[in-house]
Design an enzyme around this catalytic site. Structure first.
Site, PDB file in Angstrom:
ATOM      1  N   GLY A 298       1.241  -0.953  -0.069  1.00  0.00           N
ATOM      2  CA  GLY A 298       0.287  -0.068   0.236  1.00  0.00           C
ATOM      3  C   GLY A 298       0.426   0.749  -0.103  1.00  0.00           C
ATOM      4  CG  ASP A 299       3.584   2.383   2.963  1.00  0.00           C
ATOM      5  OD1 ASP A 299       2.314   2.435   3.652  1.00  0.00           O
ATOM      6  OD2 ASP A 299       4.490   1.057   4.056  1.00  0.00           O
ATOM      7  CB  ALA A 300       4.850   0.517  -2.963  1.00  0.00           C
TER       8      ALA A 300
END
Length: 345
Positions: A298-300
């Site tokens: 999700g951060d990516a």
């Protein structure tokens, strides 16, 4: 990083070193959900030593906003991203600095001698990841760091800002300072909801910062948590939750708010405050063999979206880049991307 350098994207969050293991036993022993993110309580305190002693962990530079910063740097030219957070005066911090430098992120850390650098126990089971964070130095971040002679030019020089929702548990004053500065100068402020417990238990802090948010990221669990906390009739209906978030009051009304809600391997939903319609973007499904580790995906996605947005790409293109980096991330161990760099734009 030189004192005269400025970077278009300024990110802020909790710098952590991830300690990754695969273990059903740890989930059961510490009463953890398989796909969740929590702050460690006293009952979880022994998990870090236990992982080191008994589980041969993989150590990876982490912290949600720091992961996103490195993902944004992946799609941006050199010297485009700077990241601020608080670390200890220790080897863990050196590991994080080295990872940032290697991946094109300038580190603008505040350093405290009161605590060691924060850590995150990452328990992997199947395609799920359970995150248990001990903030340590990260929650010692002081708003004065933002006005220090070294950091103030970086804050003022940026045109885009990204803050992790985890930061709101201790750093609401700092988040508000950056958010208000962005709104007052017509710059772009982005926030990630980060975890279901943020809208649930830090509702007041979230409500303080949401009026300044131009781009809001979240996943289906975080969206449901916000919707439930705010009494929406159908908290699992992602398009209606996205639209409700987009329509919340906004300080800088001249810039429509963009809400981006992912749902893992399912579709991503986007809503904007200037439309009654939402848009759904399908995700290219990966085979089980292609999925190594979902930690940081999700951060990516958020970092890839932000990187493309900084480059002036359309929302459609930003989502596409986010999907590409999310898929790339799950093929790696930990919140990392493929090297040498792959072309994603």
């Amino acid at each position: 990083m030189t004192s005269t350098a400025t970077y278009p994207l300024f990110c802020m969050g909790n710098p952590l070193l991830d300690m990754q293991v695969r273990s059903e036993d740890l989930l059961k022993k510490y009463n953890l959900k398989s796909n969740d993110a929590i702050l460690a309580s006293s009952e979880h305190a022994p998990i870090y030593d236990e992982i080191v002693k008994n589980h041969n962990p993989t150590y990876v530079a982490g912290g949600a906003a720091q992961n996103a910063a490195r993902a944004a740097a992946y799609v941006l030219p050199d010297n485009s991203v700077v990241y601020a957070g608080c670390v200890g005066n220790d080897e863990l911090a050196d590991t994080l600095r080295a990872a940032n430098k290697r991946e094109g992120v300038a580190s603008a850390y505040q350093v405290t001698t009161e605590e060691n650098t924060g850590a995150c126990a990452v328990i992997l089971t199947g395609h799920d990841r359970s995150l248990v964070t001990t903030l340590r130095a990260a929650e010692k971040f002081n708003k004065s760091h933002l006005s220090s002679p070294e950091i103030l030019p970086l804050v003022d020089g940026a045109k885009f800002y990204y803050v992790g929702g985890f930061f709101l548990t201790h750093g609401i004053e700092s988040a508000l300072e950056v958010a208000q500065k962005a709104a007052n100068s017509g710059k772009v402020f982005a926030l990630n909801l980060s975890a279901p417990f943020i809208p649930q238990f830090f509702k007041v802090q979230l409500e303080q910062v949401l009026p300044y948010v131009d781009i809001l990221f979240g996943n289906e669990s975080e969206a449901e948590s916000w919707a439930t906390a705010n009494g929406l009739s159908n908290p699992t209906d992602l398009p209606s939750v996205a639209l409700a978030l987009a329509k919340l009051s906004k300080s800088n009304a001249s810039r429509p708010r963009i809400v981006v809600l992912t749902s893992g391997a399912e579709a991503t939903v986007v809503a904007t405050s200037d439309s009654e319609q939402t848009k759904t973007y399908p995700v290219n499904k990966l085979s089980d063999e292609q999925i190594v580790d979902t930690n940081g995906a999700g951060d990516a996605f958020a970092g890839g979206f932000m990187g493309a947005y900084v480059l002036g790409k359309s929302v459609d293109e930003c989502v596409e880049v986010g999907h590409k980096l999310g898929a790339m991330c799950v093929g790696q161990i930990g919140p990392q991307l493929a090297w040498p760099k792959q072309q994603v734009l």
